[in-house]
Design an enzyme around this catalytic site. Structure first.
Site, short mmCIF file in Angstrom:
data_model
loop_
_atom_site.label_atom_id
_atom_site.label_comp_id
_atom_site.label_asym_id
_atom_site.label_seq_id
_atom_site.Cartn_x
_atom_site.Cartn_y
_atom_site.Cartn_z
N GLY A 320 0.86 -1.48 0.34
CA GLY A 320 -0.14 0.23 -0.26
C GLY A 320 1.02 1.09 0.11
O GLY A 320 0.86 2.25 -0.84
N TRP A 323 2.26 1.78 -3.29
CA TRP A 323 1.31 1.98 -4.31
C TRP A 323 1.08 3.93 -4.37
O TRP A 323 0.74 3.96 -5.31
CB TRP A 323 -0.39 1.49 -3.86
CG TRP A 323 -1.04 2.43 -4.55
CD1 TRP A 323 -1.87 2.05 -6.12
CD2 TRP A 323 -1.94 3.57 -3.96
NE1 TRP A 323 -3.02 2.97 -6.17
CE2 TRP A 323 -3.06 3.71 -5.42
CE3 TRP A 323 -2.12 4.50 -3.10
CZ2 TRP A 323 -3.90 4.62 -5.29
CZ3 TRP A 323 -3.54 5.60 -3.86
CH2 TRP A 323 -4.48 5.33 -4.45
N HIS A 324 1.58 4.54 -3.46
CA HIS A 324 1.50 5.30 -3.14
C HIS A 324 2.40 6.32 -4.02
O HIS A 324 2.32 7.71 -4.24
CB HIS A 324 1.56 5.89 -1.53
CG HIS A 324 0.25 6.01 -0.80
ND1 HIS A 324 -0.09 4.90 -0.53
CD2 HIS A 324 -0.57 7.46 -0.47
CE1 HIS A 324 -1.88 4.35 0.41
NE2 HIS A 324 -1.90 6.81 -0.37
N GLY A 325 3.66 5.72 -4.15
CA GLY A 325 4.63 6.60 -4.54
C GLY A 325 6.26 5.38 -4.67
O GLY A 325 6.61 4.25 -4.06
N PHE A 475 0.53 10.75 -6.95
CA PHE A 475 0.20 9.04 -6.74
C PHE A 475 -0.62 8.72 -8.11
O PHE A 475 -1.22 7.45 -7.98
CB PHE A 475 -0.57 8.48 -5.17
CG PHE A 475 0.29 9.71 -4.49
CD1 PHE A 475 1.80 9.43 -3.98
CD2 PHE A 475 -1.05 10.05 -4.12
CE1 PHE A 475 2.19 9.95 -2.97
CE2 PHE A 475 0.25 10.64 -2.57
CZ PHE A 475 1.00 11.03 -1.89
#
Length: 475
Positions: A320, A323-325, A475
């Site tokens: 997770g 996923w943000h960066g 993102f």
């Protein structure tokens, strides 16, 4: 194009809604697709082709999975599901993580004395994390038979492209939106509710988040921050991120209401959480439930023993974070939350507590703020400088460099943001007390009376600032 821009407020939105409301119901989804594609293409026309390709591939895969189920061929259905998921993740992986992978590999090469190689810089398509996750959930839900496939390609394209949530969520699921794509009411009351919700989000974003942003930016730019600099910076970013992202969500939900859609709520006063487990039931709810349903459960969830449960929690949050960066700071941030979630599970910490326990609340907020430092930092070294300063290694008072970069206006809006968070938290935790002297109807009237003039003030501020990007666009 962003919601907090004059071109959107005074040109795109009135034109889109005007045609939308005047169109027959059977043409409204097609207008959503055309309008959303124009909205997306405003940023870069070339990436619209990728967006359309993802839509076409996932629509086709969904139909293939359904056909395999009807034919009694579960293995073929599974193969199509895996093909769709792999295709979606391959697109996301290439555009979002190729540069990160090459940079990390080059770091190992240079440390071993080997010359690095160069990969042409890849531009990240805006919103790709959100629309690929929506596509993945659709393919998996059709495979699980949680939803029938989309029969009309225009309806499916409208689901993927729906511009209010296209760029920064919330992450929608086809099975939740499918009935609304077929039929949704339009009414003056619903439209008015949407306008009020949009104004609320606009005020949160432009008036508070954008005004607090210089405090966070200046603090993270310091090479030698003091203890007071670091803590004020962490507080400012904690406030900025919430008002920026929840403000976007409010605007997206408001726009959806103007079009007859009801989206899921994405925030429920997350800073009153009394554990990290509860925090993730209140923060970015659409993402946390997506991670639980499609990643945590797929990894085995809590069905394979206590140790495996802890590992699954950690892996889910690390992924997770990624996923943000594409940065090691996001890996650290995800691991931080994953480790705390695992510890809370081991200790039996309640995820839905009753009452208010100040010590648990304070500790949770501290954990969240410490995590936000890594989340915001551009590198682990930058995060390390802030952590060292927060720990008291260095001067304690506000530095001259920091004071020169901020203003009293920034500090005043930070205090306003904190006050709004405190009042929202009190309303959440102590609802009976917070309305004891002022009935809810009176609170609504006061809020409504203040919204329009404050919204107008925010529009003037936006015009003066010229540009107001959302944090989650990266993102």
């Amino acid at each position: 194009m962003v919601f907090s821009s004059n071109i959107f407020l005074f040109v795109f939105l009135p034109a889109f809604l005007g045609v939308y409301w005047l169109s027959p119901a059977r043409w409204r989804n097609a207008w959503i697709v055309l309008g959303s594609y124009a909205f997306y293409a405003w940023w870069r026309v070339d990436f619209l082709a990728l967006f359309v390709l993802v839509t076409v591939v996932n629509y086709s895969v969904g139909r293939r999975i359904h056909a395999a189920h009807v034919a009694g061929a579960p293995r073929r259905a599974r193969h199509w599901m895996l093909a769709g998921v792999v295709a979606d993740l391959a697109v996301l992986g290439y555009f979002k993580y190729a540069n990160f992978g090459v940079d990390s590999f080059n770091l190992m090469l240079t440390s071993a004395g080997v010359a690095p190689f160069h990969l042409a810089d890849i531009v990240l398509p805006i919103g790709i994390s959100f629309y690929t996750f929506q596509a993945v959930s659709y393919v998996i839900d059709v495979y699980r038979r949680d939803t029938p496939p989309a029969y009309n390609p225009v309806d499916f394209a409208a689901f993927i492209a729906l511009f209010p949530q296209l760029i920064a969520g919330p992450v929608l699921r086809y099975k939740d939106l499918a009935p609304q794509l077929l039929h949704r009411p339009l009414s003056g009351d619903l439209f008015g509710e949407g306008v009020a919700r949009f104004m609320q989000g606009f005020i949160k974003k432009v008036l508070i988040a954008d005004s607090v942003a210089p405090l966070a930016d200046a603090g993270f730019a310091l090479q030698d921050p003091s203890m007071a600099d670091a803590w004020l910076t962490a507080l400012a970013y904690t406030v900025q991120l919430y008002f920026d992202f929840s403000g976007y969500t409010d605007m997206a939900i408001g726009l959806g209401l103007m079009m007859g859609f009801r989206f899921i709520e994405n925030f429920r006063q997350p800073y009153v959480a009394q554990s990290i487990t509860e925090f993730w039931r209140r923060w970015h709810i659409s993402l946390s439930t997506w991670l639980k349903d499609y990643l945590y459960i797929s990894l085995g969830g809590n069905r394979r023993g206590r140790l495996r449960t802890y590992v699954n929690l950690l892996l889910t949050m690390v992924l997770g974070g990624l996923w943000h960066g594409a940065n090691w700071t996001f890996v650290v941030w995800g691991a931080w939350h994953g480790l705390i979630l695992a510890a809370e599970r081991a200790l039996g910490v309640e995820g839905r507590p009753t009452g208010f326990r100040p010590l648990r609340w304070g500790l949770t907020l501290l954990f969240v703020m410490l995590g936000w430092v890594a989340f915001r930092a551009e590198s682990l070294a930058e995060a390390g400088r802030l952590y060292a300063a927060m720990s008291g290694f260095g001067p304690t008072g506000l530095s001259a460099a920091y004071l020169a970069a901020i203003s009293q206006f920034n500090l005043a809006l930070l205090m306003l943001g904190v006050a709004v968070l405190v009042l929202g938290g009190l309303r959440d935790r102590l609802a009976a007390v917070s309305t004891r002297y002022l009935p809810p109807q009176s609170l609504a009237r006061w809020a409504g009376a203040l919204a329009l003039p404050v919204f107008i003030a925010a529009v003037f501020k936006l015009s003066a600032d010229a540009y107001s990007p959302f944090l989650y666009f990266q993102f």
